[in-house]
Design a protein around this motif. Structure first.
Motif, PDB file in Angstrom:
ATOM      1  N   THR A 183       1.700   6.321  -0.356  1.00 52.69           N
ATOM      2  CA  THR A 183       0.844   6.134   0.716  1.00 52.69           C
ATOM      3  C   THR A 183       1.124   4.817   1.618  1.00 52.69           C
ATOM      4  O   THR A 183       1.017   3.664   0.845  1.00 52.69           O
ATOM      5  CB  THR A 183      -0.702   5.783  -0.069  1.00 52.69           C
ATOM      6  OG1 THR A 183      -1.111   7.294  -0.588  1.00 52.69           O
ATOM      7  CG2 THR A 183      -1.827   5.819   0.940  1.00 52.69           C
ATOM      8  N   GLY A 184       1.184   4.780   2.739  1.00 55.55           N
ATOM      9  CA  GLY A 184       1.566   3.611   3.443  1.00 55.55           C
ATOM     10  C   GLY A 184       0.188   2.825   4.013  1.00 55.55           C
ATOM     11  O   GLY A 184       0.247   1.995   4.301  1.00 55.55           O
ATOM     12  N   ALA A 185      -0.561   3.867   4.257  1.00 59.16           N
ATOM     13  CA  ALA A 185      -1.919   3.160   4.693  1.00 59.16           C
ATOM     14  C   ALA A 185      -3.179   4.218   4.675  1.00 59.16           C
ATOM     15  O   ALA A 185      -2.963   5.339   4.611  1.00 59.16           O
ATOM     16  CB  ALA A 185      -1.911   2.827   6.561  1.00 59.16           C
ATOM     17  N   LYS A 222       2.316  -3.331  14.365  1.00 57.25           N
ATOM     18  CA  LYS A 222       3.454  -3.608  13.454  1.00 57.25           C
ATOM     19  C   LYS A 222       3.443  -4.943  13.191  1.00 57.25           C
ATOM     20  O   LYS A 222       2.646  -5.983  13.829  1.00 57.25           O
ATOM     21  CB  LYS A 222       4.739  -3.091  14.248  1.00 57.25           C
ATOM     22  CG  LYS A 222       4.808  -1.541  14.477  1.00 57.25           C
ATOM     23  CD  LYS A 222       6.004  -1.513  15.126  1.00 57.25           C
ATOM     24  CE  LYS A 222       6.322   0.159  15.081  1.00 57.25           C
ATOM     25  NZ  LYS A 222       7.525   0.570  15.876  1.00 57.25           N
ATOM     26  N   SER A 223       3.916  -5.432  12.176  1.00 59.35           N
ATOM     27  CA  SER A 223       3.914  -6.807  11.531  1.00 59.35           C
ATOM     28  C   SER A 223       4.536  -7.703  12.893  1.00 59.35           C
ATOM     29  O   SER A 223       5.594  -7.316  13.512  1.00 59.35           O
ATOM     30  CB  SER A 223       5.295  -6.936  10.396  1.00 59.35           C
ATOM     31  OG  SER A 223       5.222  -8.153  10.185  1.00 59.35           O
ATOM     32  N   GLY A 224       3.749  -8.737  12.789  1.00 60.02           N
ATOM     33  CA  GLY A 224       4.074  -9.928  14.125  1.00 60.02           C
ATOM     34  C   GLY A 224       3.600  -9.385  15.432  1.00 60.02           C
ATOM     35  O   GLY A 224       3.960  -9.921  16.328  1.00 60.02           O
ATOM     36  N   ASN A 225       2.537  -8.482  15.334  1.00 58.20           N
ATOM     37  CA  ASN A 225       2.239  -7.983  16.489  1.00 58.20           C
ATOM     38  C   ASN A 225       1.493  -9.313  17.570  1.00 58.20           C
ATOM     39  O   ASN A 225       0.727 -10.158  16.911  1.00 58.20           O
ATOM     40  CB  ASN A 225       1.222  -6.875  16.392  1.00 58.20           C
ATOM     41  CG  ASN A 225      -0.022  -7.297  15.516  1.00 58.20           C
ATOM     42  OD1 ASN A 225      -1.250  -7.674  16.162  1.00 58.20           O
ATOM     43  ND2 ASN A 225       0.028  -6.990  14.301  1.00 58.20           N
ATOM     44  N   PRO A 226       1.423  -9.232  18.788  1.00 60.09           N
ATOM     45  CA  PRO A 226       0.947 -10.223  19.581  1.00 60.09           C
ATOM     46  C   PRO A 226      -0.524 -10.274  19.654  1.00 60.09           C
ATOM     47  O   PRO A 226      -0.969 -11.578  20.054  1.00 60.09           O
ATOM     48  CB  PRO A 226       1.687  -9.908  21.149  1.00 60.09           C
ATOM     49  CG  PRO A 226       1.871  -8.474  21.053  1.00 60.09           C
ATOM     50  CD  PRO A 226       2.170  -8.304  19.562  1.00 60.09           C
ATOM     51  N   THR A 231      -1.362  -7.599   9.124  1.00 53.59           N
ATOM     52  CA  THR A 231      -0.693  -6.482   8.355  1.00 53.59           C
ATOM     53  C   THR A 231      -0.535  -6.574   7.020  1.00 53.59           C
ATOM     54  O   THR A 231      -0.080  -5.848   6.086  1.00 53.59           O
ATOM     55  CB  THR A 231       0.841  -6.027   8.777  1.00 53.59           C
ATOM     56  OG1 THR A 231       1.538  -7.279   8.935  1.00 53.59           O
ATOM     57  CG2 THR A 231       0.417  -5.764  10.425  1.00 53.59           C
ATOM     58  N   GLY A 232      -0.682  -7.974   6.422  1.00 55.32           N
ATOM     59  CA  GLY A 232      -0.416  -8.388   5.116  1.00 55.32           C
ATOM     60  C   GLY A 232       0.949  -8.065   4.640  1.00 55.32           C
ATOM     61  O   GLY A 232       1.982  -8.190   5.228  1.00 55.32           O
TER      62      GLY A 232
END
Length: 333
Positions: A183-185, A222-226, A231-232
């Motif tokens: 499970t990813g999310a 996604k990680s680092g989104n503006p 996202t932990g």
């Protein structure tokens, strides 16, 4: 913009649970409580039944899914099995029966690569099957993170990840990690059963519908989104960016997001079909979706499924408890 009926397809002897177009948009498969699948196509200007598949299952067929290549069908049944049909010699034949689920199989879906098939069941599990050669299907993983009946499973349009919806009111995103399906999310927000899920063309947004009478739009960050959405430790995070309520009078059973036009169609227990469109001037992080048109008595009973034609913009199929399949044209798309 308006919706008009262009064909009524009759022949099933019980409620029609599902409809699904093949990749060319020239053939439509429907499945029913009468334990059969019917494949429809045009002869001249008339839609006719080309093939009937009726010896694979012992109980109602809940869902039918074309493979990406269009040469195979997967059928999910209340008899706890999934049949794989292959058009080898010009006619469809059952080449495999997948067993393992303990209760009714509610849905089956192929990955975009055609290498995987996901199935989900009342037994609360999601199985991932991998095809290693032409006729051999092996279980590649069983995921049991849902706590109730799993109603729906749908693969991402570009990646080998998939989403599932459940009686436990959640949507879950699954991905492969080191050979294991995990499970990813977990998407929480609906107040009742999630009946249906559909990805947009990009695969960065999801539409979900529920027994709570709402349509929700979710976006992947996604990680680092503006936007600085946290996202932990995960690669991405999902956020509900829009909830449409007040349009449906009863349970929403099906949703399909058209990859050609961007239109969203819903099927409801109030016998209606509704078409929504995103306001192009609204923010991508807080979008507005407007009801473009609806057909309030599209069927005589519950509408169980809607499916956009992938090759002909504005053509929509629907399935109902009234034993009929209908084809619709959305004008001025």
């Amino acid at each position: 913009m308006s919706i008009r009926q262009i064909a009524t397809l009759t022949g099933h002897g019980d409620r029609v649970w599902g409809v699904h177009w093949n990749h060319t948009g020239k053939h439509l498969a429907s499945c029913s409580g009468d334990k059969s699948v019917r494949i429809w196509g045009l002869e001249g200007e008339k839609w006719v039944c080309k093939t009937i598949l009726e010896e694979g299952h012992q109980r109602a067929i809940r869902r039918v899914a074309w493979s990406p290549c269009g040469n195979r069908l997967a059928t999910a049944s209340f008899d706890a099995t999934v049949c794989i049909w292959d058009k080898k010699s010009g006619e469809f034949e059952c080449i495999a029966t997948l067993e393992g689920h303990e209760n009714e199989v509610k849905a089956a879906a192929w990955s975009i690569s055609g290498s995987y098939l996901a199935t989900c069941s009342r037994d609360k599990s999601v199985w991932v099957w991998e095809t290693y050669d032409e006729d051999d299907f092996e279980c590649a993983g069983v995921v049991t993170s849902h706590t109730q009946d799993v109603k729906e499973v749908v693969w991402h349009p570009n990646e080998d990840i998939f989403a599932s919806g459940s009686y436990d009111d959640t949507v879950r995103i699954f991905e492969e990690d080191d050979g294991e399906w995990v499970t990813g999310a977990v998407l929480e927000g609906h107040d009742s059963t999630v009946w249906s899920i559909s990805w947009d063309k990009s695969g960065d947004r999801l539409a979900t519908v529920s027994d709570d009478k709402t349509l929700k739009i979710w976006k992947r960050y996604k990680s680092g989104n503006p936007q600085n959405i946290v996202t932990g430790s995960s690669k991405y995070s999902w956020k509900c960016i829009c909830t449409l309520s007040g349009f449906h009078e009863r349970t929403i059973f099906s949703v399909d997001w058209c990859h050609q036009t961007g239109l969203i169609a819903t099927a409801c227990a109030d016998d209606a079909i509704r078409i929504f469109k995103e306001d192009e001037k609204s923010s991508s992080d807080e979008p507005t979706f407007n009801l473009l048109c609806s057909y309030n008595h599209s069927h005589a009973q519950d509408v169980n499924c809607v499916s956009w034609n992938p090759a002909q913009p504005g053509i929509l199929a629907s399935a109902s408890d009234d034993c009929e399949v209908k084809i619709w044209k959305i004008d001025d798309v």
